[in-house]
Design a protein around this motif. Structure first.
Motif, PDB file in Angstrom:
ATOM      1  N   UNK A   1      18.332 -12.839  32.250  1.00  0.00           N
ATOM      2  CA  UNK A   1      18.732 -13.851  31.276  1.00  0.00           C
ATOM      3  C   UNK A   1      20.233 -14.089  31.367  1.00  0.00           C
ATOM      4  N   UNK A  28      24.901 -27.395  32.759  1.00  0.00           N
ATOM      5  CA  UNK A  28      25.027 -26.233  31.882  1.00  0.00           C
ATOM      6  C   UNK A  28      24.271 -25.076  32.537  1.00  0.00           C
ATOM      7  N   UNK A  29      24.925 -23.944  32.657  1.00  0.00           N
ATOM      8  CA  UNK A  29      24.209 -22.754  33.088  1.00  0.00           C
ATOM      9  C   UNK A  29      23.176 -22.397  32.043  1.00  0.00           C
ATOM     10  N   UNK A  30      21.925 -22.164  32.451  1.00  0.00           N
ATOM     11  CA  UNK A  30      20.926 -21.823  31.446  1.00  0.00           C
ATOM     12  C   UNK A  30      20.518 -20.372  31.555  1.00  0.00           C
ATOM     13  N   UNK A  31      20.339 -19.768  30.393  1.00  0.00           N
ATOM     14  CA  UNK A  31      20.049 -18.335  30.292  1.00  0.00           C
ATOM     15  C   UNK A  31      18.547 -18.160  30.361  1.00  0.00           C
ATOM     16  N   UNK A  32      17.993 -18.335  31.538  1.00  0.00           N
ATOM     17  CA  UNK A  32      16.543 -18.351  31.679  1.00  0.00           C
ATOM     18  C   UNK A  32      16.170 -17.719  33.006  1.00  0.00           C
ATOM     19  N   UNK A 107       9.347 -29.982  27.193  1.00  0.00           N
ATOM     20  CA  UNK A 107       8.457 -29.010  26.568  1.00  0.00           C
ATOM     21  C   UNK A 107       9.176 -27.729  26.224  1.00  0.00           C
ATOM     22  N   UNK A 108       8.589 -26.958  25.322  1.00  0.00           N
ATOM     23  CA  UNK A 108       9.177 -25.688  24.896  1.00  0.00           C
ATOM     24  C   UNK A 108       8.155 -24.570  25.065  1.00  0.00           C
TER      25      UNK A 108
ATOM     26  N   UNK B  27      14.315 -27.068  24.778  1.00  0.00           N
ATOM     27  CA  UNK B  27      15.420 -26.205  24.374  1.00  0.00           C
ATOM     28  C   UNK B  27      15.673 -25.192  25.489  1.00  0.00           C
ATOM     29  N   UNK B  28      16.948 -25.034  25.820  1.00  0.00           N
ATOM     30  CA  UNK B  28      17.337 -24.058  26.838  1.00  0.00           C
ATOM     31  C   UNK B  28      18.549 -23.297  26.315  1.00  0.00           C
ATOM     32  N   UNK B  29      18.500 -21.994  26.356  1.00  0.00           N
ATOM     33  CA  UNK B  29      19.683 -21.217  26.030  1.00  0.00           C
ATOM     34  C   UNK B  29      20.739 -21.493  27.080  1.00  0.00           C
ATOM     35  N   UNK B  40      21.015 -25.752  24.366  1.00  0.00           N
ATOM     36  CA  UNK B  40      20.886 -27.184  24.613  1.00  0.00           C
ATOM     37  C   UNK B  40      19.548 -27.623  24.017  1.00  0.00           C
TER      38      UNK B  40
END
Lengths: 315, 315
Positions: A1, A28-32, A107-108, B27-29, B40
């Protein structure tokens, strides 16, 4: 993450010139994803996820994953294909890492699936298996049945530091599962990690299946078993939700079919899936500092699931 | 550079019902900002950044920051205001943290500014100062001149572990800067942290000024000095770029004005800014484990900048 590899805006803008995707508007860097570095990228034309593959994804496996995504996306599965550049290439190099530009899906990921959402996920998994029926690719499951005994041995007695007796308990469970494992059965390429995290939804509708980086060749029904363990319990593995479980199976039955023989095979496959995740989480637990920013997932939440499947038939 | 507080899709969807912003689509952290958790968020109506304030931003300071953003956005500065809910509130609570829903701005942060980009950034800083001229809010600069001697003392001799003699060197530099610090001068609310990271751009155009969480009351020209130290050197602080420096000042002069007295004050302010960032980076360096996933910024890159300003007049 976390984002492991930094990509400057200048490097990204230059990278995007290889593609016919317009100009960079936002990144944006995403924490995923614990495995890779991911960026949300918006251009004047569309939105993407840029993935840089860190060491845990073998570069040699990338063509398999990308062929798979292409194959199922072409058959109507809501999986995100990688975008080809002007010369038709989908695998690139950026900041010294293999990199792909992947279409963004809305989607989420739900944290507490409802029966309606589980039904949709089951149907989506069945649809994925239909789409993969004529997929020629293959990749051994290096976290499958044959890998569990060696992994248990590598974890060793340190498991007892997580919970006294855990090493012996997983050993006994593994022996029982190995003895009862189906000898035949439909094999093919499966997702192998279809947790709610990896299903994008809008309301009760599946808008995306993502994170195929554990996809491999194994028993088709093992995929359903993994999904069952991942969707039908609370996060601690304490409570099984019958409504969610029934809905997941009903969705799969509708879209792919589920025979009585299939149902009979699922309990041992689910126990195997619990052992797989208890072991990999156990290994990560023993090898991740407690204060690291990556979240350690509790192996005992999978041991508790295992107990549920051992106690009663949830199928 | 991490998401600290997890917000489930379900909790977020419920949170968004307080606002007139449509329904949750994605939604993305995002791995941005070392101080807060950022997501986001896309809805059927628009895009936002959801910020959850972790402990380093005092909840009591939030009204100041949000009033500031509102004030300058209303005067045409490309700063992202927080969105009010149906009852007019902008500060909320989510997962036990103060939380704000902030309008998303396009643009990327450049890593290697060109003179044209520096000119635009200087002009944007001048525009921000104009917009803040009639802002009534105030907040002490707890990382300003008066804070440096205590911070140097707290770091102590441990600084010499970063580089032999560093503690004494910063002490001497601080004594000289303190003796030469301007006694009067225009004071007001300043950004105080306008690194390239905190300026969104499309090409040579500024599309957003962000991350106002160090904003405070101090000498207006100190803000220009901070920006000069942040924009005009390579990342290691080894090379000063005259073209970028001249362009930054020209942009500021165009939009706000820059007198000969102003220029005469800048060298000591810039040396002070170098001491500020060398000290805060030094403190973080000494108090962050080397293997933590947050990147430690090199304090010596600011000591090298200090040497540049001590050696010659860069204004």
């Amino acid at each position: 993450m976390a984002v492991y590899t930094h990509v400057s805006a200048e490097a990204l803008a230059a990278f995007l010139l290889r593609f016919d995707v317009g100009e960079l508007v936002s990144v944006k860097g995403i924490a995923e994803g614990v495995e890779n570095s991911n960026y949300f990228v918006e251009t004047t034309a569309a939105r993407f996820v840029l993935t840089l593959y860190e060491k845990r994804v073998a570069a040699g496996d990338l063509p398999f994953f990308l062929d798979l995504l292409d194959h199922v996306a072409a058959r109507g599965v809501a999986a995100p294909p990688a975008v080809a550049d002007r010369e038709g290439r989908v695998i690139h190099e950026l900041e010294g890492r293999p990199a792909c530009l992947i279409r963004f899906l809305p989607g989420v990921s739900v944290s507490h699936p409802t029966p309606a959402q589980a039904r949709a996920a089951g149907a989506a998994l069945g649809g994925l298996h239909r789409a993969l029926a004529d997929f020629a690719g293959a990749r051994p499951n290096d976290l499958g049945l044959d890998a569990w005994a060696p992994l248990l041995a590598r974890c060793g007695d340190a498991l007892d530091g997580i919970e006294p007796g855990l090493h012996a308990e997983l050993g006994r469970a593994l022996a029982a599962v190995t003895a009862a494992w189906p000898q035949g059965g439909d094999r093919g390429v499966i997702h192998a990690d279809l947790f709610p995290d990896n299903v994008l939804m809008l309301g009760d509708r599946v808008t995306g299946l993502i994170d195929f980086y554990f996809a491999c060749t194994d028993l088709r029904l093992y995929d359903l078993a993994v999904t069952h363990t991942a969707w039908c319990f609370d996060a601690h593995g304490e409570r099984f939700d019958t409504g969610v479980g029934d809905a997941l199976l009903a969705g799969y039955a509708e879209s792919y079919g589920l025979t009585d023989d299939d149902r009979a095979a699922l309990p041992v496959l689910a126990r195997g899936a619990c052992i797989r995740f208890a072991l990999t989480r156990g290994w990560d637990w023993l090898n991740t500092p407690a204060d690291a920013l990556v979240t350690r997932k509790d192996p005992l939440a999978y041991v508790r699931r295992l107990h549920h499947y051992e106690r009663e038939n949830l199928f």
